[in-house]
Scaffold this motif. Structure first.
Motif, PDB file in Angstrom:
ATOM      1  N   GLN A 188     -58.781  44.526  19.613  1.00 56.73           N
ATOM      2  CA  GLN A 188     -59.392  45.852  19.560  1.00 56.73           C
ATOM      3  C   GLN A 188     -58.306  46.927  19.544  1.00 56.73           C
ATOM      4  O   GLN A 188     -57.340  46.869  20.293  1.00 56.73           O
ATOM      5  CB  GLN A 188     -60.311  46.058  20.761  1.00 56.73           C
ATOM      6  N   TRP A 189     -58.499  47.926  18.692  1.00 54.33           N
ATOM      7  CA  TRP A 189     -57.567  49.046  18.601  1.00 54.33           C
ATOM      8  C   TRP A 189     -57.883  50.041  19.709  1.00 54.33           C
ATOM      9  O   TRP A 189     -59.048  50.349  19.951  1.00 54.33           O
ATOM     10  CB  TRP A 189     -57.660  49.719  17.241  1.00 54.33           C
ATOM     11  N   ASP A 209     -55.049  55.017  17.035  1.00 51.35           N
ATOM     12  CA  ASP A 209     -54.332  54.930  15.765  1.00 51.35           C
ATOM     13  C   ASP A 209     -53.245  55.984  15.699  1.00 51.35           C
ATOM     14  O   ASP A 209     -53.401  57.089  16.235  1.00 51.35           O
ATOM     15  CB  ASP A 209     -55.276  55.181  14.584  1.00 51.35           C
ATOM     16  N   GLN A 210     -52.187  55.636  15.010  1.00 51.92           N
ATOM     17  CA  GLN A 210     -51.127  56.588  14.689  1.00 51.92           C
ATOM     18  C   GLN A 210     -51.781  57.790  14.008  1.00 51.92           C
ATOM     19  O   GLN A 210     -52.647  57.612  13.149  1.00 51.92           O
ATOM     20  CB  GLN A 210     -50.150  55.877  13.753  1.00 51.92           C
ATOM     21  N   ASN A 229     -49.711  53.025  16.661  1.00 55.72           N
ATOM     22  CA  ASN A 229     -51.000  52.356  16.733  1.00 55.72           C
ATOM     23  C   ASN A 229     -50.925  51.488  17.980  1.00 55.72           C
ATOM     24  O   ASN A 229     -49.854  50.985  18.334  1.00 55.72           O
ATOM     25  CB  ASN A 229     -51.213  51.443  15.521  1.00 55.72           C
ATOM     26  N   VAL A 238     -52.911  48.144  19.823  1.00 55.66           N
ATOM     27  CA  VAL A 238     -53.925  47.102  19.693  1.00 55.66           C
ATOM     28  C   VAL A 238     -53.739  46.094  20.835  1.00 55.66           C
ATOM     29  O   VAL A 238     -52.616  45.749  21.195  1.00 55.66           O
ATOM     30  CB  VAL A 238     -53.857  46.417  18.308  1.00 55.66           C
TER      31      VAL A 238
END
Length: 153
Positions: A44-45, A48-49, A101, A103
């Protein structure tokens, strides 16, 4: 409103951190009321960048990979977050967007602190700030050691 059990859990976690332990108990109590806890599934993220920098995360358990990507989609940097770490560090003082990012590498739990609260602590609590800078310096040293070991440069 955060429940009492979570407040106690967060207080205990913060008091166990070398930098947060420098805060007055009233500040720890205040933070325990604004911090949320989230369970994150493997893969799961978290962010995000280029997302808006809204939160700083305190790793309770699990592992997270931080990485940035260039315009061609190639990974340009990688860092691994383990329990007890605060992330992201880059941009924590005045960043407007996340530089990485994030994760989850396995099922993980994080505490989520609004960045505006973290920035208040940094500005108003000298002993915390000095301890936090030592934490950042330690992570920077570890990253440089990894780069040298892998002969990246």
């Amino acid at each position: 409103m955060v429940n009492n059990q979570l407040e106690l859990e967060v207080k205990s976690f913060l008091e166990g951190q070398s930098d947060f332990a420098n805060l007055p108990s009233s500040e720890i109590t205040r933070l325990s009321q604004v911090i949320r806890k989230k369970k994150i599934r493997q893969g799961q993220w978290i962010f995000d960048q280029e997302d808006e920098f809204e939160y700083v995360f305190l790793m309770k358990e699990g592992h997270v990979k931080l990485f940035s990507m260039n315009l061609e989609g190639d990974m340009t940097s990688v860092s691994y977050i383990v329990p007890q770490m605060v992330f992201p560090l880059r941009g924590i003082l005045q960043g407007r967007k996340y530089c990485y990012n994030a994760v989850a590498m396995c099922t993980s739990e994080v505490y989520i602190l609004p960045i505006k609260e973290m920035r208040k602590i940094i500005v108003h609590h000298y002993t915390f700030t000095m301890a936090f800078m030592r934490r950042m310096e330690h992570h920077l040293h570890r990253s440089e050691k990894t780069i040298r070991k892998n002969n990246v440069f």
